[in-house]
Design a protein around this motif. Structure first.
Motif, PDB file in Angstrom:
ATOM      1  N   VAL A   1       0.862  -1.316   0.101  1.00 31.92           N
ATOM      2  CA  VAL A   1      -0.118   0.110  -0.035  1.00 31.92           C
ATOM      3  C   VAL A   1       0.843   1.226  -0.129  1.00 31.92           C
ATOM      4  N   LYS A   2       0.598   2.128  -0.847  1.00 30.16           N
ATOM      5  CA  LYS A   2       1.333   3.461  -1.031  1.00 30.16           C
ATOM      6  C   LYS A   2       0.786   4.459  -0.423  1.00 30.16           C
ATOM      7  N   LEU A   3       1.449   5.277   0.399  1.00 26.84           N
ATOM      8  CA  LEU A   3       0.888   6.354   0.963  1.00 26.84           C
ATOM      9  C   LEU A   3       1.770   7.710   0.890  1.00 26.84           C
ATOM     10  N   SER A   4       1.248   8.670   0.404  1.00 30.76           N
ATOM     11  CA  SER A   4       1.854   9.873   0.595  1.00 30.76           C
ATOM     12  C   SER A   4       1.412  11.094   1.317  1.00 30.76           C
ATOM     13  N   LEU A   5       2.205  11.707   1.985  1.00 28.74           N
ATOM     14  CA  LEU A   5       1.890  12.603   2.976  1.00 28.74           C
ATOM     15  C   LEU A   5       2.755  13.815   3.230  1.00 28.74           C
ATOM     16  N   PRO A   6       2.293  14.999   3.134  1.00 31.70           N
ATOM     17  CA  PRO A   6       3.196  16.129   3.467  1.00 31.70           C
ATOM     18  C   PRO A   6       3.858  16.272   4.744  1.00 31.70           C
ATOM     19  N   LEU A   7       5.129  16.500   4.744  1.00 31.46           N
ATOM     20  CA  LEU A   7       5.702  16.659   6.204  1.00 31.46           C
ATOM     21  C   LEU A   7       6.300  17.979   6.201  1.00 31.46           C
ATOM     22  N   ALA A   8       6.274  18.812   7.426  1.00 24.80           N
ATOM     23  CA  ALA A   8       6.915  20.144   7.629  1.00 24.80           C
ATOM     24  C   ALA A   8       8.394  19.771   7.351  1.00 24.80           C
TER      25      ALA A   8
END
Length: 180
Positions: free
Chosen positions: A15-22
Protein backbone atom coordinates in the motif's frame (compact mmCIF):
# COMPACT_ATOMS: atom_id res chain seq x y z
CA UNK A 1 1.21 -3.39 8.79
CA UNK A 2 -0.55 -6.75 9.03
CA UNK A 3 0.34 -10.18 7.78
CA UNK A 4 -1.85 -9.29 4.80
CA UNK A 5 0.58 -6.49 4.06
CA UNK A 6 3.54 -8.81 4.50
CA UNK A 7 1.84 -11.19 2.09
CA UNK A 8 1.00 -8.29 -0.23
CA UNK A 9 4.62 -7.16 -0.20
CA UNK A 10 5.58 -10.64 -1.33
CA UNK A 11 3.36 -10.02 -4.34
CA UNK A 12 4.69 -6.43 -4.74
CA UNK A 13 1.31 -4.97 -3.78
CA UNK A 14 2.40 -2.76 -0.90
CA UNK A 15 0.00 0.00 0.00
CA UNK A 16 1.47 3.36 -1.00
CA UNK A 17 0.91 6.43 1.13
CA UNK A 18 1.88 9.99 0.32
CA UNK A 19 1.81 12.66 2.98
CA UNK A 20 3.21 16.14 3.33
CA UNK A 21 5.63 16.76 6.18
CA UNK A 22 6.92 20.04 7.54
CA UNK A 23 10.55 20.49 6.52
CA UNK A 24 11.80 20.43 10.12
CA UNK A 25 9.95 17.15 10.77
CA UNK A 26 11.38 15.63 7.60
CA UNK A 27 14.88 16.79 8.52
CA UNK A 28 14.55 15.35 12.04
CA UNK A 29 13.29 12.02 10.68
CA UNK A 30 16.09 11.96 8.12
CA UNK A 31 18.70 12.49 10.87
CA UNK A 32 17.10 9.83 13.05
CA UNK A 33 17.00 7.46 10.08
CA UNK A 34 20.71 7.99 9.48
CA UNK A 35 21.45 7.21 13.15
CA UNK A 36 19.49 3.98 12.72
CA UNK A 37 21.17 3.23 9.37
CA UNK A 38 17.89 3.36 7.48
CA UNK A 39 16.59 5.33 4.56
CA UNK A 40 14.00 7.88 5.65
CA UNK A 41 11.03 6.09 4.06
CA UNK A 42 12.04 2.81 5.69
CA UNK A 43 12.45 4.60 9.01
CA UNK A 44 8.98 6.15 8.80
CA UNK A 45 7.53 2.71 7.97
CA UNK A 46 9.26 1.26 11.03
CA UNK A 47 8.02 4.07 13.28
CA UNK A 48 4.46 3.53 12.09
CA UNK A 49 4.70 -0.24 12.46
CA UNK A 50 6.09 0.11 15.99
CA UNK A 51 3.27 2.52 16.83
CA UNK A 52 0.68 0.04 15.53
CA UNK A 53 2.30 -2.71 17.61
CA UNK A 54 2.59 -0.58 20.76
CA UNK A 55 -1.05 0.51 20.51
CA UNK A 56 -2.15 -3.06 19.75
CA UNK A 57 -3.74 -1.94 16.49
CA UNK A 58 -2.73 -5.17 14.78
CA UNK A 59 -3.10 -8.75 15.95
CA UNK A 60 -0.33 -10.02 18.23
CA UNK A 61 0.50 -12.73 15.68
CA UNK A 62 1.20 -10.07 13.04
CA UNK A 63 3.24 -8.01 15.51
CA UNK A 64 5.33 -11.03 16.47
CA UNK A 65 5.96 -11.82 12.80
CA UNK A 66 7.18 -8.31 12.08
CA UNK A 67 9.38 -8.30 15.14
CA UNK A 68 10.85 -11.67 14.13
CA UNK A 69 11.71 -10.31 10.69
CA UNK A 70 13.30 -7.21 12.22
CA UNK A 71 15.45 -9.33 14.55
CA UNK A 72 16.63 -11.61 11.75
CA UNK A 73 17.44 -8.70 9.45
CA UNK A 74 19.23 -6.77 12.20
CA UNK A 75 21.40 -9.77 13.01
CA UNK A 76 22.32 -10.14 9.33
CA UNK A 77 23.28 -6.44 9.24
CA UNK A 78 25.34 -6.86 12.42
CA UNK A 79 27.12 -9.84 10.84
CA UNK A 80 27.94 -7.80 7.74
CA UNK A 81 29.22 -4.91 9.84
CA UNK A 82 31.38 -7.28 11.91
CA UNK A 83 32.83 -8.85 8.75
CA UNK A 84 33.69 -5.39 7.41
CA UNK A 85 35.25 -4.27 10.72
CA UNK A 86 37.33 -7.46 10.80
CA UNK A 87 38.74 -6.81 7.32
CA UNK A 88 36.68 -9.47 5.54
CA UNK A 89 34.74 -7.23 3.16
CA UNK A 90 34.29 -8.65 -0.33
CA UNK A 91 31.78 -8.07 -3.11
CA UNK A 92 29.88 -11.06 -1.65
CA UNK A 93 29.34 -9.33 1.73
CA UNK A 94 25.59 -10.06 1.67
CA UNK A 95 26.12 -13.76 1.02
CA UNK A 96 28.92 -13.93 3.58
CA UNK A 97 26.77 -12.24 6.25
CA UNK A 98 23.95 -14.71 5.59
CA UNK A 99 26.41 -17.59 5.80
CA UNK A 100 27.60 -16.25 9.17
CA UNK A 101 23.98 -16.13 10.35
CA UNK A 102 23.41 -19.67 9.12
CA UNK A 103 26.05 -20.82 11.65
CA UNK A 104 23.67 -19.74 14.45
CA UNK A 105 20.95 -22.36 15.07
CA UNK A 106 18.58 -19.81 16.61
CA UNK A 107 18.86 -17.57 13.53
CA UNK A 108 18.14 -20.53 11.24
CA UNK A 109 15.15 -21.53 13.39
CA UNK A 110 13.81 -17.97 13.26
CA UNK A 111 14.29 -17.80 9.49
CA UNK A 112 12.47 -21.14 9.10
CA UNK A 113 9.65 -19.84 11.29
CA UNK A 114 9.38 -16.69 9.17
CA UNK A 115 9.36 -18.42 5.77
CA UNK A 116 7.11 -21.25 7.06
CA UNK A 117 8.76 -23.78 4.77
CA UNK A 118 12.02 -25.44 3.80
CA UNK A 119 14.53 -22.59 3.91
CA UNK A 120 16.26 -23.77 0.73
CA UNK A 121 13.08 -24.13 -1.32
CA UNK A 122 12.73 -21.69 -4.22
CA UNK A 123 9.52 -19.86 -5.04
CA UNK A 124 8.40 -19.02 -1.51
CA UNK A 125 7.14 -15.41 -1.57
CA UNK A 126 7.92 -15.02 2.14
CA UNK A 127 11.57 -15.71 1.38
CA UNK A 128 11.47 -12.89 -1.14
CA UNK A 129 10.16 -10.50 1.50
CA UNK A 130 12.86 -11.20 4.05
CA UNK A 131 15.72 -11.79 1.62
CA UNK A 132 15.15 -8.45 -0.14
CA UNK A 133 14.97 -6.76 3.25
CA UNK A 134 18.23 -8.40 4.35
CA UNK A 135 20.02 -7.30 1.19
CA UNK A 136 18.65 -3.77 1.31
CA UNK A 137 19.44 -3.33 5.01
CA UNK A 138 22.95 -4.79 4.71
CA UNK A 139 23.72 -2.28 1.96
CA UNK A 140 22.40 0.56 4.12
CA UNK A 141 24.03 -0.79 7.27
CA UNK A 142 27.53 -0.86 5.79
CA UNK A 143 27.14 2.17 3.53
CA UNK A 144 27.66 -0.22 0.64
CA UNK A 145 28.23 0.83 -2.95
CA UNK A 146 26.81 -1.67 -5.42
CA UNK A 147 28.69 -3.01 -8.41
CA UNK A 148 27.20 -1.63 -11.63
CA UNK A 149 26.93 -3.30 -15.01
CA UNK A 150 28.12 -1.63 -18.21
CA UNK A 151 24.65 -0.13 -18.68
CA UNK A 152 24.71 1.41 -15.19
CA UNK A 153 22.34 -1.04 -13.50
CA UNK A 154 23.06 -2.91 -10.29
CA UNK A 155 24.86 -6.17 -10.98
CA UNK A 156 23.43 -9.48 -9.77
CA UNK A 157 25.36 -12.55 -8.68
CA UNK A 158 23.55 -15.90 -8.80
CA UNK A 159 24.20 -18.56 -6.16
CA UNK A 160 23.22 -22.19 -5.68
CA UNK A 161 22.74 -24.20 -2.52
CA UNK A 162 22.04 -21.16 -0.33
CA UNK A 163 18.86 -19.72 1.18
CA UNK A 164 19.16 -16.88 -1.35
CA UNK A 165 19.31 -17.36 -5.09
CA UNK A 166 21.09 -14.10 -5.87
CA UNK A 167 22.56 -10.98 -4.33
CA UNK A 168 23.83 -7.60 -5.43
CA UNK A 169 27.63 -7.49 -5.18
CA UNK A 170 29.21 -4.42 -3.59
CA UNK A 171 32.52 -2.85 -4.45
CA UNK A 172 32.97 -0.67 -1.35
CA UNK A 173 31.63 0.15 2.09
CA UNK A 174 31.79 3.15 4.40
CA UNK A 175 34.09 2.44 7.38
CA UNK A 176 32.13 4.99 9.45
CA UNK A 177 28.93 2.97 8.94
CA UNK A 178 30.41 -0.18 10.46
CA UNK A 179 32.04 1.29 13.57
CA UNK A 180 31.09 -0.57 16.73
Amino acid sequence: MTSDLVEARADNRAVKLSLPLAQNIHDALKQDAARNQREVTEHIQRILAEYAIDKKLIPQEDAARLQLMWRLVERAVEAAQRICRDGGFSPAITLNAIRACMEKPDWVAGYREFVQDDIYKNGNPLKGVINREIGFRIRAGIGGKVVKTADGKAATAKVLGEIIQSYTPMDAFDPKAVQA
